[in-house]
Design an enzyme around this catalytic site. Structure first.
Site, mmCIF file in Angstrom:
data_model
loop_
_atom_site.group_PDB
_atom_site.id
_atom_site.type_symbol
_atom_site.label_atom_id
_atom_site.label_comp_id
_atom_site.label_asym_id
_atom_site.label_seq_id
_atom_site.Cartn_x
_atom_site.Cartn_y
_atom_site.Cartn_z
ATOM 1 N N HIS A 1 29.189 -8.371 75.768
ATOM 2 C CA HIS A 1 28.391 -7.140 75.804
ATOM 3 C C HIS A 1 27.919 -6.819 77.209
ATOM 4 C CE1 HIS A 1 25.231 -10.259 74.795
ATOM 5 N NE2 HIS A 1 24.502 -9.589 75.667
ATOM 6 N N HIS B 1 22.359 -6.890 82.335
ATOM 7 C CA HIS B 1 23.250 -8.056 82.462
ATOM 8 C C HIS B 1 24.589 -7.777 81.781
ATOM 9 C CE1 HIS B 1 21.101 -9.116 78.581
ATOM 10 N NE2 HIS B 1 22.302 -9.534 78.211
ATOM 11 N N GLU C 1 25.065 -13.483 81.472
ATOM 12 C CA GLU C 1 24.796 -14.270 80.263
ATOM 13 C C GLU C 1 26.116 -14.886 79.821
ATOM 14 O OE1 GLU C 1 23.293 -11.932 76.979
ATOM 15 O OE2 GLU C 1 23.138 -13.655 75.633
HETATM 16 C C1 LIG Z 1 18.959 -11.710 73.126
HETATM 17 C C2 LIG Z 1 19.891 -12.157 74.226
HETATM 18 C C3 LIG Z 1 21.358 -11.985 73.776
HETATM 19 O O1 LIG Z 1 22.083 -11.089 74.218
HETATM 20 O O2 LIG Z 1 21.737 -12.803 72.894
HETATM 21 C C4 LIG Z 1 19.615 -11.452 75.554
HETATM 22 O O3 LIG Z 1 20.419 -10.834 76.193
HETATM 23 S S1 LIG Z 1 18.004 -11.641 76.115
HETATM 24 C C5 LIG Z 1 17.905 -10.742 77.641
HETATM 25 C C6 LIG Z 1 16.633 -11.029 78.353
HETATM 26 N N1 LIG Z 1 16.612 -12.399 78.865
HETATM 27 C C7 LIG Z 1 16.866 -12.719 80.154
HETATM 28 O O4 LIG Z 1 17.115 -11.844 80.986
HETATM 29 C C8 LIG Z 1 16.768 -14.185 80.504
HETATM 30 C C9 LIG Z 1 17.170 -14.491 81.913
HETATM 31 N N2 LIG Z 1 16.395 -13.723 82.874
HETATM 32 C C10 LIG Z 1 15.443 -14.245 83.661
HETATM 33 O O5 LIG Z 1 15.149 -15.448 83.628
HETATM 34 C C11 LIG Z 1 14.721 -13.305 84.588
HETATM 35 O O6 LIG Z 1 14.826 -11.984 84.088
HETATM 36 C C12 LIG Z 1 15.277 -13.346 86.019
HETATM 37 C C13 LIG Z 1 16.739 -12.933 86.106
HETATM 38 C C14 LIG Z 1 15.072 -14.728 86.640
HETATM 39 C C15 LIG Z 1 14.475 -12.308 86.843
HETATM 40 O O7 LIG Z 1 13.119 -12.597 86.766
HETATM 41 P P1 LIG Z 1 12.008 -11.557 87.248
HETATM 42 O O8 LIG Z 1 12.152 -10.248 86.601
HETATM 43 O O9 LIG Z 1 10.706 -12.316 87.164
HETATM 44 O O10 LIG Z 1 12.413 -11.230 88.630
HETATM 45 P P2 LIG Z 1 12.031 -11.665 90.073
HETATM 46 O O11 LIG Z 1 11.000 -10.729 90.541
HETATM 47 O O12 LIG Z 1 11.801 -13.138 90.199
HETATM 48 O O13 LIG Z 1 13.439 -11.257 90.644
HETATM 49 C C16 LIG Z 1 14.116 -11.929 91.629
HETATM 50 C C17 LIG Z 1 15.145 -10.936 92.128
HETATM 51 O O14 LIG Z 1 16.124 -10.698 91.109
HETATM 52 C C18 LIG Z 1 16.229 -9.319 90.844
HETATM 53 N N3 LIG Z 1 16.517 -9.117 89.428
HETATM 54 C C19 LIG Z 1 15.704 -9.321 88.385
HETATM 55 N N4 LIG Z 1 16.318 -9.048 87.238
HETATM 56 C C20 LIG Z 1 17.568 -8.656 87.570
HETATM 57 C C21 LIG Z 1 18.686 -8.227 86.818
HETATM 58 N N5 LIG Z 1 18.644 -8.153 85.509
HETATM 59 N N6 LIG Z 1 19.819 -7.902 87.476
HETATM 60 C C22 LIG Z 1 19.876 -7.977 88.832
HETATM 61 N N7 LIG Z 1 18.841 -8.384 89.597
HETATM 62 C C23 LIG Z 1 17.699 -8.706 88.969
HETATM 63 C C24 LIG Z 1 14.878 -8.755 91.256
HETATM 64 O O15 LIG Z 1 15.016 -7.381 91.551
HETATM 65 C C25 LIG Z 1 14.596 -9.565 92.485
HETATM 66 O O16 LIG Z 1 15.307 -9.083 93.565
HETATM 67 P P3 LIG Z 1 14.666 -8.716 94.961
HETATM 68 O O17 LIG Z 1 13.956 -9.990 95.383
HETATM 69 O O18 LIG Z 1 15.818 -8.395 95.847
HETATM 70 O O19 LIG Z 1 13.755 -7.592 94.672
HETATM 71 CO CO LIG Z 2 22.474 -10.194 76.138
#
Ligand SMILES: C[C@@H](C(=O)O)C(=O)SCCNC(=O)CCNC(=O)[C@H](O)C(C)(C)COP(=O)(O)OP(=O)(O)OC[C@H]1O[C@@H](n2cnc3c(N)ncnc32)[C@H](O)[C@@H]1OP(=O)(O)O
Ligand SMILES: [Co+2]
Length: 134
Positions: free
Chosen positions: A7, A79, A130
């Site tokens: 996805h 993502h 992912e």
């Molecule tokens: C249900 C499941 C499924 O499909 O089965 C799902 O999808 S659940 C979908 C939701 N779950 C997840 O996303 C889980 C994994 N995600 C995470 O752990 C977090 O979202 C992070 C990716 C670590 C980002 O964390 P956070 O928003 O606290 O950001 P941060 O301020 O530390 O960001 C660090 C840098 O990464 C960038 N950044 C943040 N999110 C981003 C994204 N989605 N794509 C690209 N860049 C991204 C920020 O702009 C920043 O860049 P700059 O420093 O350059 O400004």
């Molecule tokens: Co997903």
């Protein structure tokens, strides 16, 4: 190692409006909202002939997509999800290659009832990845 595109996820500021838009304007097969408390999101899956779109909206305190939506208030591609056969083998390979596996590297059960892991966007050209074991 990676296989099919499972996805593409889009973070949206209004889940109902986005669902209605895909259903009515784009004529897509739009599912019903599904809360994923373990992931801090509510998701709506849209089934396309060759892949799925996952609409994402924050759920609860500390949602992992809240920061993204704060930075992108009108939403954005959040993502991409690639399928793998063996998620633990994929994780170990990625760690050995120096990639950051999020969430301590422990797979969680994703929206399809299968184990998933996320890879840091800064290690992959600004694209959050992912992995889903199928
Ligand atoms: C249900 C499941 C499924 O499909 O089965 C799902 O999808 S659940 C979908 C939701 N779950 C997840 O996303 C889980 C994994 N995600 C995470 O752990 C977090 O979202 C992070 C990716 C670590 C980002 O964390 P956070 O928003 O606290 O950001 P941060 O301020 O530390 O960001 C660090 C840098 O990464 C960038 N950044 C943040 N999110 C981003 C994204 N989605 N794509 C690209 N860049 C991204 C920020 O702009 C920043 O860049 P700059 O420093 O350059 O400004
Ligand atoms: Co997903």
């Amino acid at each position: 190692m990676i296989g099919r595109l499972n996805h593409v996820a889009i973070a949206v500021p209004d889940l109902e409006a986005a669902s209605a838009q895909y259903r009515t304007m784009l004529g897509a097969d739009v599912g019903t909202p599904q809360d994923e408390p373990d992931h801090g999101v509510t998701v709506v899956f849209i089934t396309l002939p060759n892949t799925k779109i996952e609409l994402l909206y924050p759920l609860g305190e500390g949602s992992p997509i809240q920061g993204f939506l704060d930075k992108n208030p009108s939403g954005g591609i959040h993502h991409v999800c690639y399928e793998v056969d063996d998620i633990l083998a994929a994780r170990d390979h990625l760690l050995a290659e120096g990639a950051r596996v999020l969430g301590g590297g422990e797979p969680k059960i994703g929206a399809h009832g299968k184990p998933v892991l996320f890879l840091h966007p800064k290690d992959f050209n600004g694209c959050l990845i992912e992995l889903e074991q199928v």
